[in-house]
Design a protein around this motif. Sequence first.
Motif, PDB file in Angstrom:
ATOM      1  N   LEU A 134       0.833  -1.205   0.000  1.00 21.20           N
ATOM      2  CA  LEU A 134       0.000   0.000   0.000  1.00 21.20           C
ATOM      3  C   LEU A 134       0.866   1.252   0.000  1.00 21.20           C
ATOM      4  O   LEU A 134       0.620   2.198  -0.772  1.00 21.20           O
ATOM      5  CB  LEU A 134      -0.927  -0.010   1.220  1.00 21.20           C
ATOM      6  CG  LEU A 134      -1.846   1.204   1.383  1.00 21.20           C
ATOM      7  CD1 LEU A 134      -2.818   1.302   0.209  1.00 21.20           C
ATOM      8  CD2 LEU A 134      -2.604   1.124   2.708  1.00 21.20           C
ATOM      9  N   GLU A 135       1.871   1.286   0.867  1.00 20.91           N
ATOM     10  CA  GLU A 135       2.778   2.435   0.912  1.00 20.91           C
ATOM     11  C   GLU A 135       3.488   2.623  -0.422  1.00 20.91           C
ATOM     12  O   GLU A 135       3.629   3.757  -0.920  1.00 20.91           O
ATOM     13  CB  GLU A 135       3.809   2.238   2.023  1.00 20.91           C
ATOM     14  CG  GLU A 135       3.226   2.175   3.416  1.00 20.91           C
ATOM     15  CD  GLU A 135       4.181   1.589   4.436  1.00 20.91           C
ATOM     16  OE1 GLU A 135       3.842   1.582   5.627  1.00 20.91           O
ATOM     17  OE2 GLU A 135       5.272   1.116   4.034  1.00 20.91           O
ATOM     18  N   THR A 136       3.922   1.519  -1.007  1.00 21.31           N
ATOM     19  CA  THR A 136       4.645   1.588  -2.283  1.00 21.31           C
ATOM     20  C   THR A 136       3.742   2.079  -3.406  1.00 21.31           C
ATOM     21  O   THR A 136       4.131   2.944  -4.204  1.00 21.31           O
ATOM     22  CB  THR A 136       5.209   0.201  -2.641  1.00 21.31           C
ATOM     23  OG1 THR A 136       6.085  -0.241  -1.600  1.00 21.31           O
ATOM     24  CG2 THR A 136       5.973   0.252  -3.947  1.00 21.31           C
ATOM     25  N   LEU A 137       2.530   1.544  -3.493  1.00 20.07           N
ATOM     26  CA  LEU A 137       1.610   1.933  -4.565  1.00 20.07           C
ATOM     27  C   LEU A 137       1.230   3.407  -4.467  1.00 20.07           C
ATOM     28  O   LEU A 137       1.201   4.123  -5.485  1.00 20.07           O
ATOM     29  CB  LEU A 137       0.361   1.061  -4.520  1.00 20.07           C
ATOM     30  CG  LEU A 137       0.501  -0.351  -5.070  1.00 20.07           C
ATOM     31  CD1 LEU A 137      -0.770  -1.155  -4.826  1.00 20.07           C
ATOM     32  CD2 LEU A 137       0.812  -0.327  -6.560  1.00 20.07           C
ATOM     33  N   LEU A 138       0.928   3.868  -3.259  1.00 18.54           N
ATOM     34  CA  LEU A 138       0.545   5.273  -3.102  1.00 18.54           C
ATOM     35  C   LEU A 138       1.716   6.198  -3.413  1.00 18.54           C
ATOM     36  O   LEU A 138       1.552   7.215  -4.107  1.00 18.54           O
ATOM     37  CB  LEU A 138       0.030   5.514  -1.679  1.00 18.54           C
ATOM     38  CG  LEU A 138      -1.314   4.851  -1.342  1.00 18.54           C
ATOM     39  CD1 LEU A 138      -1.677   5.063   0.121  1.00 18.54           C
ATOM     40  CD2 LEU A 138      -2.418   5.396  -2.236  1.00 18.54           C
ATOM     41  N   GLY A 139       2.902   5.859  -2.913  1.00 20.36           N
ATOM     42  CA  GLY A 139       4.078   6.675  -3.214  1.00 20.36           C
ATOM     43  C   GLY A 139       4.424   6.634  -4.695  1.00 20.36           C
ATOM     44  O   GLY A 139       4.794   7.653  -5.288  1.00 20.36           O
ATOM     45  N   PHE A 140       4.293   5.467  -5.292  1.00 20.67           N
ATOM     46  CA  PHE A 140       4.552   5.308  -6.725  1.00 20.67           C
ATOM     47  C   PHE A 140       3.592   6.164  -7.542  1.00 20.67           C
ATOM     48  O   PHE A 140       4.007   6.875  -8.482  1.00 20.67           O
ATOM     49  CB  PHE A 140       4.398   3.830  -7.078  1.00 20.67           C
ATOM     50  CG  PHE A 140       4.493   3.522  -8.546  1.00 20.67           C
ATOM     51  CD1 PHE A 140       5.720   3.438  -9.171  1.00 20.67           C
ATOM     52  CD2 PHE A 140       3.349   3.306  -9.299  1.00 20.67           C
ATOM     53  CE1 PHE A 140       5.812   3.136 -10.532  1.00 20.67           C
ATOM     54  CE2 PHE A 140       3.425   3.018 -10.649  1.00 20.67           C
ATOM     55  CZ  PHE A 140       4.661   2.932 -11.265  1.00 20.67           C
ATOM     56  N   PHE A 141       2.315   6.123  -7.203  1.00 21.16           N
ATOM     57  CA  PHE A 141       1.316   6.880  -7.955  1.00 21.16           C
ATOM     58  C   PHE A 141       1.515   8.380  -7.775  1.00 21.16           C
ATOM     59  O   PHE A 141       1.553   9.130  -8.767  1.00 21.16           O
ATOM     60  CB  PHE A 141      -0.086   6.476  -7.490  1.00 21.16           C
ATOM     61  CG  PHE A 141      -1.188   7.250  -8.147  1.00 21.16           C
ATOM     62  CD1 PHE A 141      -1.583   6.963  -9.441  1.00 21.16           C
ATOM     63  CD2 PHE A 141      -1.831   8.288  -7.471  1.00 21.16           C
ATOM     64  CE1 PHE A 141      -2.595   7.679 -10.057  1.00 21.16           C
ATOM     65  CE2 PHE A 141      -2.840   9.008  -8.077  1.00 21.16           C
ATOM     66  CZ  PHE A 141      -3.223   8.708  -9.374  1.00 21.16           C
ATOM     67  N   VAL A 142       1.641   8.840  -6.539  1.00 19.74           N
ATOM     68  CA  VAL A 142       1.774  10.279  -6.285  1.00 19.74           C
ATOM     69  C   VAL A 142       3.075  10.818  -6.881  1.00 19.74           C
ATOM     70  O   VAL A 142       3.088  11.863  -7.539  1.00 19.74           O
ATOM     71  CB  VAL A 142       1.712  10.561  -4.768  1.00 19.74           C
ATOM     72  CG1 VAL A 142       1.983  12.036  -4.486  1.00 19.74           C
ATOM     73  CG2 VAL A 142       0.359  10.160  -4.208  1.00 19.74           C
ATOM     74  N   GLY A 143       4.181  10.107  -6.660  1.00 16.64           N
ATOM     75  CA  GLY A 143       5.469  10.570  -7.170  1.00 16.64           C
ATOM     76  C   GLY A 143       5.506  10.632  -8.687  1.00 16.64           C
ATOM     77  O   GLY A 143       6.001  11.608  -9.273  1.00 16.64           O
ATOM     78  N   ASN A 144       4.984   9.599  -9.344  1.00 14.52           N
ATOM     79  CA  ASN A 144       4.980   9.599 -10.807  1.00 14.52           C
ATOM     80  C   ASN A 144       3.991  10.612 -11.371  1.00 14.52           C
ATOM     81  O   ASN A 144       4.260  11.217 -12.418  1.00 14.52           O
ATOM     82  CB  ASN A 144       4.634   8.202 -11.327  1.00 14.52           C
ATOM     83  CG  ASN A 144       5.848   7.297 -11.384  1.00 14.52           C
ATOM     84  OD1 ASN A 144       6.746   7.484 -12.194  1.00 14.52           O
ATOM     85  ND2 ASN A 144       5.894   6.316 -10.494  1.00 14.52           N
ATOM     86  N   LEU A 145       2.870  10.814 -10.706  1.00 11.00           N
ATOM     87  CA  LEU A 145       1.896  11.793 -11.175  1.00 11.00           C
ATOM     88  C   LEU A 145       2.506  13.191 -11.183  1.00 11.00           C
ATOM     89  O   LEU A 145       2.499  13.886 -12.214  1.00 11.00           O
ATOM     90  CB  LEU A 145       0.652  11.752 -10.295  1.00 11.00           C
ATOM     91  CG  LEU A 145      -0.449  12.765 -10.638  1.00 11.00           C
ATOM     92  CD1 LEU A 145      -1.002  12.492 -12.030  1.00 11.00           C
ATOM     93  CD2 LEU A 145      -1.556  12.726  -9.600  1.00 11.00           C
ATOM     94  N   LEU A 161       9.099  10.753  -2.522  1.00 17.21           N
ATOM     95  CA  LEU A 161      10.353  11.465  -2.759  1.00 17.21           C
ATOM     96  C   LEU A 161      11.370  10.595  -3.492  1.00 17.21           C
ATOM     97  O   LEU A 161      12.218  11.117  -4.226  1.00 17.21           O
ATOM     98  CB  LEU A 161      10.941  11.947  -1.431  1.00 17.21           C
ATOM     99  CG  LEU A 161      10.170  13.082  -0.743  1.00 17.21           C
ATOM    100  CD1 LEU A 161      10.759  13.366   0.632  1.00 17.21           C
ATOM    101  CD2 LEU A 161      10.187  14.341  -1.597  1.00 17.21           C
ATOM    102  N   SER A 162      11.284   9.285  -3.311  1.00 12.50           N
ATOM    103  CA  SER A 162      12.192   8.379  -4.015  1.00 12.50           C
ATOM    104  C   SER A 162      11.882   8.304  -5.497  1.00 12.50           C
ATOM    105  O   SER A 162      12.741   7.922  -6.294  1.00 12.50           O
ATOM    106  CB  SER A 162      12.102   6.969  -3.410  1.00 12.50           C
ATOM    107  OG  SER A 162      12.425   6.976  -2.043  1.00 12.50           O
ATOM    108  N   VAL A 163      10.658   8.690  -5.865  1.00 14.63           N
ATOM    109  CA  VAL A 163      10.166   8.488  -7.229  1.00 14.63           C
ATOM    110  C   VAL A 163      10.151   9.764  -8.049  1.00 14.63           C
ATOM    111  O   VAL A 163      10.455   9.753  -9.246  1.00 14.63           O
ATOM    112  CB  VAL A 163       8.736   7.886  -7.160  1.00 14.63           C
ATOM    113  CG1 VAL A 163       8.032   7.973  -8.496  1.00 14.63           C
ATOM    114  CG2 VAL A 163       8.794   6.450  -6.677  1.00 14.63           C
ATOM    115  N   VAL A 164       9.793  10.880  -7.428  1.00 14.88           N
ATOM    116  CA  VAL A 164       9.376  12.068  -8.165  1.00 14.88           C
ATOM    117  C   VAL A 164      10.458  12.622  -9.090  1.00 14.88           C
ATOM    118  O   VAL A 164      10.164  13.011 -10.233  1.00 14.88           O
ATOM    119  CB  VAL A 164       8.877  13.152  -7.175  1.00 14.88           C
ATOM    120  CG1 VAL A 164      10.001  13.663  -6.286  1.00 14.88           C
ATOM    121  CG2 VAL A 164       8.220  14.295  -7.931  1.00 14.88           C
TER     122      VAL A 164
END
Length: 275
Positions: free
Chosen positions: A86-97, A152-155
Motif C-alpha cells: 500500500l505504501e509503495t503503490l501510493l508513493g509510486f502513484f503520487v510521485g509519478n503523477l 520522494l524516491s520516485v518524483v
Amino acid sequence: MAPTTKSPVETARPFAARRWKRLRAALTILATQLAILAAFLSLWEHATSANSVFAFMFGSPSAIAGFLGQMVRDGSVFRDTYVTGLETLLGFFVGNLFGTLIGLSLWYSRFVSRVVEPFIIALGSIPIIALAPIIIIWFGTGLVSKIAMSTLSVVIVALVTSYKGAVGVDPDQINLMRTLGASKFQIFRKLVVPASLADIFAGLKLTVGFALIGAIVGEFMSSSEGLGHAIFKAGSLYVIPKVFAALVVTIALALLLTFIVGKVERLLMPWRRQI
C-alpha cells in the motif's frame, strides 16, 4: 491471369509459426533461468551445511524456506506485504503523477527548464535516507511518512524521464504541425505526450523499485509492521534466514508491481508489443 489468393489457413500459418517461435524462445529462457537458480541454491545449501559460520552469516535456502512457511502460517507475510504494498503503490502513484506532470510541462518553456535544472539536480542528489528524520518530524511515524518517503524516491526520476521524452520529440514533426495551424497545446497533447510514453513507461518500471525502497527505508526508521519492519527486527536479532525470507517476499512484490506496469504499457501502447 488473375492473382491467386491465399486461403485463411495459409495466411494463418506464418503467424502461428512466429508465435510458436516466440513461445519456444521464452520457454528456453525460463528453463535456463530456473536451472541457474537451482544451481545457485544447491551451492548455497551445500556451503552452509558444511560450514557453521557460513550458516550463521548467510543462512541457508532450507532455513529461509522454513521461515517463509512460518510467516505464511502465522499470517504475518500477508499483513506485512499489504502494508508495504500500500505504501509503495501510493508513493509510486503520487510521485509519478507529480513528476510526470512537471517534467512534461517543462517542455513549454526551455527558459524555465534551464532555470530549475540545477535545483532538480540538487534535489536528486540527496540520499533519501538522509531525509528520513525530517520526514518523520513533518509527517509523524504513521502511514503518511512512509508514503512521503516513497514519493520522494520516485518524483525526481519520473520528472527527468518524462522531460527527456518530451524534449526528444522530432522537431520536424513539431514544425509540420505548426505549419498545419496546430496550437502549442494541440502539439503538446497530440504529439509530445504520445511520443513521450516510451520514456514515461521506462521511468515507471524504474521507479517501482525506488518506490519500494522508499517505503522500506521509512519502515526502517519507524514502524510496527511491514516488510521493512520485519527485515529490521530480524536483523537486529541476527536471525539471518528470516531477513532473507522477508527479502524474498520484497523481491516478489517488486516483480509483481513491475509485471503490472508492463501489462499497462502493453495496453496503452499496443504498437510496442512486437518490439
